[in-house]
Design an enzyme around this catalytic site. Structure first.
Site, PDB file in Angstrom:
ATOM      1  N   TYR A  25     -11.541   4.027 -11.104  1.00 42.42           N
ATOM      2  CA  TYR A  25     -11.593   4.837  -9.885  1.00 42.42           C
ATOM      3  C   TYR A  25     -10.933   6.205 -10.036  1.00 42.42           C
ATOM      4  CZ  TYR A  25      -8.127   1.036  -9.196  1.00 42.42           C
ATOM      5  OH  TYR A  25      -7.186   0.043  -9.372  1.00 42.42           O
ATOM      6  N   GLU A  41       4.568  -6.325   1.662  1.00 44.14           N
ATOM      7  CA  GLU A  41       4.158  -6.735   0.310  1.00 44.14           C
ATOM      8  C   GLU A  41       3.965  -5.547  -0.617  1.00 44.14           C
ATOM      9  OE1 GLU A  41       0.470  -8.497   1.455  1.00 44.14           O
ATOM     10  OE2 GLU A  41       1.348 -10.458   1.760  1.00 44.14           O
ATOM     11  N   PRO A  42       5.008  -4.817  -0.948  1.00 46.70           N
ATOM     12  CA  PRO A  42       4.827  -3.698  -1.866  1.00 46.70           C
ATOM     13  C   PRO A  42       4.585  -4.174  -3.298  1.00 46.70           C
ATOM     14  CG  PRO A  42       7.156  -4.017  -1.385  1.00 46.70           C
ATOM     15  CD  PRO A  42       6.413  -5.007  -0.533  1.00 46.70           C
ATOM     16  N   GLY A  43       3.672  -3.528  -3.980  1.00 48.88           N
ATOM     17  CA  GLY A  43       3.412  -3.835  -5.388  1.00 48.88           C
ATOM     18  C   GLY A  43       3.651  -2.585  -6.215  1.00 48.88           C
ATOM     19  N   ARG A  44       2.675  -1.646  -6.094  1.00 49.81           N
ATOM     20  CA  ARG A  44       2.739  -0.379  -6.825  1.00 49.81           C
ATOM     21  C   ARG A  44       4.073   0.344  -6.616  1.00 49.81           C
ATOM     22  NH1 ARG A  44      -2.045   2.267  -7.112  1.00 49.81           N
ATOM     23  NH2 ARG A  44      -2.726   0.803  -5.524  1.00 49.81           N
ATOM     24  N   TYR A 103      -0.740  -2.170 -12.053  1.00 55.66           N
ATOM     25  CA  TYR A 103      -2.196  -2.316 -12.277  1.00 55.66           C
ATOM     26  C   TYR A 103      -2.623  -1.741 -13.632  1.00 55.66           C
ATOM     27  CZ  TYR A 103      -1.704  -3.276  -7.342  1.00 55.66           C
ATOM     28  OH  TYR A 103      -1.275  -3.788  -6.140  1.00 55.66           O
ATOM     29  N   GLY A 156       0.780  -1.234   0.000  1.00 57.28           N
ATOM     30  CA  GLY A 156       0.000   0.000   0.000  1.00 57.28           C
ATOM     31  C   GLY A 156       0.810   1.282   0.000  1.00 57.28           C
ATOM     32  N   CYS A 158     -15.434   2.099 -27.150  1.00 52.16           N
ATOM     33  CA  CYS A 158     -16.778   2.603 -27.368  1.00 52.16           C
ATOM     34  C   CYS A 158     -17.482   2.858 -26.032  1.00 52.16           C
ATOM     35  CB  CYS A 158     -17.526   1.575 -28.205  1.00 52.16           C
ATOM     36  SG  CYS A 158     -18.771   2.338 -29.199  1.00 52.16           S
ATOM     37  N   GLU A 159     -16.930   3.758 -25.261  1.00 52.21           N
ATOM     38  CA  GLU A 159     -17.465   4.124 -23.933  1.00 52.21           C
ATOM     39  C   GLU A 159     -17.133   5.589 -23.721  1.00 52.21           C
ATOM     40  OE1 GLU A 159     -18.777   2.194 -21.374  1.00 52.21           O
ATOM     41  OE2 GLU A 159     -18.679   0.371 -22.583  1.00 52.21           O
TER      42      GLU A 159
HETATM   43  N1  PLP Z   1      -1.007  -7.133  -0.299  1.00 56.63           N
HETATM   44  C1  PLP Z   1      -2.346  -7.272  -0.409  1.00 56.63           C
HETATM   45  C2  PLP Z   1      -3.021  -8.249   0.443  1.00 56.63           C
HETATM   46  C3  PLP Z   1      -3.075  -6.488  -1.315  1.00 56.63           C
HETATM   47  O1  PLP Z   1      -4.396  -6.632  -1.393  1.00 56.63           O
HETATM   48  C4  PLP Z   1      -2.377  -5.544  -2.114  1.00 56.63           C
HETATM   49  C5  PLP Z   1      -3.101  -4.716  -3.081  1.00 56.63           C
HETATM   50  O2  PLP Z   1      -4.274  -4.736  -3.260  1.00 56.63           O
HETATM   51  C6  PLP Z   1      -0.992  -5.453  -1.990  1.00 56.63           C
HETATM   52  C7  PLP Z   1      -0.333  -6.249  -1.071  1.00 56.63           C
HETATM   53  C8  PLP Z   1      -0.180  -4.498  -2.813  1.00 56.63           C
HETATM   54  O3  PLP Z   1      -0.581  -3.193  -2.632  1.00 56.63           O
HETATM   55  P1  PLP Z   1       0.234  -2.003  -3.346  1.00 56.63           P
HETATM   56  O4  PLP Z   1       0.372  -2.363  -4.769  1.00 56.63           O
HETATM   57  O5  PLP Z   1      -0.629  -0.815  -3.136  1.00 56.63           O
HETATM   58  O6  PLP Z   1       1.555  -1.937  -2.659  1.00 56.63           O
END
Ligand code: PLP
Length: 443
Positions: free
Chosen positions: A334, A290-293, A390, A248, A361-362
């Site tokens: 969003y 758990e970083p993603g973004r 994402y 997050g 087409c939206e």
């Molecule tokens: N972990 C969990 C359980 C999640 O649901 C998410 C995103 O929805 C993430 C990690 C990664 O979040 P972010 O990409 O915002 O770091």
């Protein structure tokens, strides 16, 4: 547009990323095209790993592959010493095909199927993040059939909801995810999990939101979880060894976004953990995150070719590109905000305010409302920044558009890591029943 990572403007006045001229990339690979700055991805991975290492706490940084899951990305995560978080058999398969070590894979999800649990057990993954009672008992039973014992965390909803600059303590019960702390189901889950013979309970997982710019939400989550851990130890005699705080961490999509440096997020979280666990005389756990973004988001740039435009005097000018909500659904989903520039005229002054429309087409297929560009016309290459997370992973074939290619750029070289879909790919899985086949006309 803010220039992220290795992005710069070269002597031709073109946007350059990873030492590659983006106008040449657009010519060579076509548009839309996802361009990923490999050096920036690796830098972000290192920032997390180094910050945790500096804290002295035992840790795992698991890249949340949902943000951008392709085999080349799994290779980078592995090489940078990360673990990997997957949410489906598809993400797990991608990781395994990429040779990611299964013992560093964590499996998430609120509705894992028996087949997914089997597949993950057979692969020997490191940990399941169990979401609910049905999964808890199903996993124990399947592991039993396979004569295995597997490690689990319990996903809890700690009652902290954090997004951007706001975080609130909710006592939240109304979530599709996890065991609720407030209504006692989290404690019940610990009690049941610790009795199940084929599960080894390590601790808890919580994920409080997305695009978070403040550390207060994470700190509050740590406080709630330690409170829970203390009461569980007193009442059930169970001690947790792992505390997973989810992802997050916020990134800079536009100039109004003000994320903290990764090291600051991590320092605030780890010092709160040290302080809180010491206060309660609780042994320090391993910290997982758990970083993603924040690993891939600002490393991505999408290149488009501008086609048509529609100038409505006194209202607005719509500039249409050859992609849209299919390659980036976030604005339509969003109202996500992005910044853009003309990659082929990057040094020219911005002269007009336009809105960037997709080709679907939206009416809602708009990528950016009201952004400043040099006077844009057909054939210009538009670059939208910060599309690494994402976007590809949420892309669709709506209107039967082909999903774009993905290239990694680094030190002047470009590597295709996902090929552009072909028209043939679009019908590859279609089946026309025999009775509907076109009849060849008899003479
Ligand atoms: N972990 C969990 C359980 C999640 O649901 C998410 C995103 O929805 C993430 C990690 C990664 O979040 P972010 O990409 O915002 O770091």
């Amino acid at each position: 547009m803010y220039l992220h990572g290795t992005s710069t403007i070269n002597s031709k006045g073109h946007l350059e990323i990873g030492g590659c001229d983006t106008v040449e990339l657009a010519e060579q690979y076509g548009t839309p095209l996802y361009v990923m700055d490999e050096a920036l991805i690796r830098q972000r991975c290192k920032e997390f790993v180094d910050a945790f290492r500096k804290s002295g706490l035992p840790f795992q940084v698991a890249y949340a592959s949902k943000a951008f899951c392709v085999m080349a990305m799994c290779r980078i995560a592995e090489e940078e010493g990360m673990s990997l978080d997957v949410v489906s058999d598809g993400e797990l398969y991608t990781a395994l095909q990429a040779g990611f070590p299964p013992e560093r894979i964590h499996f998430h999800g609120n509705n894992k199927t028996p087949q997914e649990l089997e597949m993950a057990l057979d692969a020997g993954i490191g940990c399941f993040v169990v979401d609910n009672f049905i999964e808890l008992h199903m996993l124990n039973a399947i592991a039993g059939e396979k004569r295995k014992k597997t490690k689990v965390l319990l996903r809890i909803t700690p009652g902290v909801d954090a997004h951007t600059h706001e975080y609130i303590s909710t006592g939240q019960t109304d979530s599709k995810f996890g065991f609720d702390l407030a209504n006692g189901s989290a404690k019940q889950a610990v009690s049941e999990a610790s009795e199940l013979p084929h599960l080894e309970l390590l601790g808890t997982h919580s994920h409080i939101g997305s695009q978070i710019f403040e550390v207060g939400g994470f700190q509050l989550a740590v406080e709630k979880v330690i409170g829970f851990a203390v009461s569980v130890r007193a009442e059930l005699g169970v001690t947790f060894s792992v505390l997973n705080l989810g992802g997050g961490f916020g990134i800079r999509y536009t100039e109004s976004d003000t994320p903290l440096p990764v090291a600051e997020y991590v320092a605030a979280i780890t010092s709160t953990v040290r302080e809180q666990f010491a206060k309660h005389g609780y042994p320090l756990p391993e910290i997982w995150t758990e970083p993603g973004r924040s690993i891939v988001g600002d490393a991505g740039t999408t290149l488009y070719t501008i086609g048509t435009y529609k100038d409505i005097p006194g209202v607005r000018k719509y500039v249409a590109v050859d992609g849209g909500m299919t390659d980036n659904p976030r604005p339509a989903l969003y109202q996500a905000q992005y910044e853009a520039m003309l990659a082929n005229r990057a040094a020219e002054p911005e002269e007009e305010v336009v809105s960037i429309a997709g080709k679907c087409c939206e009416s809602g297929d708009m990528l950016i409302w009201d952004t400043k560009l040099p006077k844009a016309s057909t054939g210009d290459v538009l670059a939208v920044a910060c599309t690494g997370a994402y976007n590809y992973s949420m892309a669709s074939n709506y209107n039967r558009l082909r999903r774009p290619a993905v290239v990694f750029v680094k030190d002047g070289a470009a590597d295709v890591v996902v090929e552009r879909e072909t028209l043939g790919d679009l019908v590859h899985k279609d089946v026309v029943p025999e009775r509907m086949k076109p009849v060849s006309k008899a003479r």
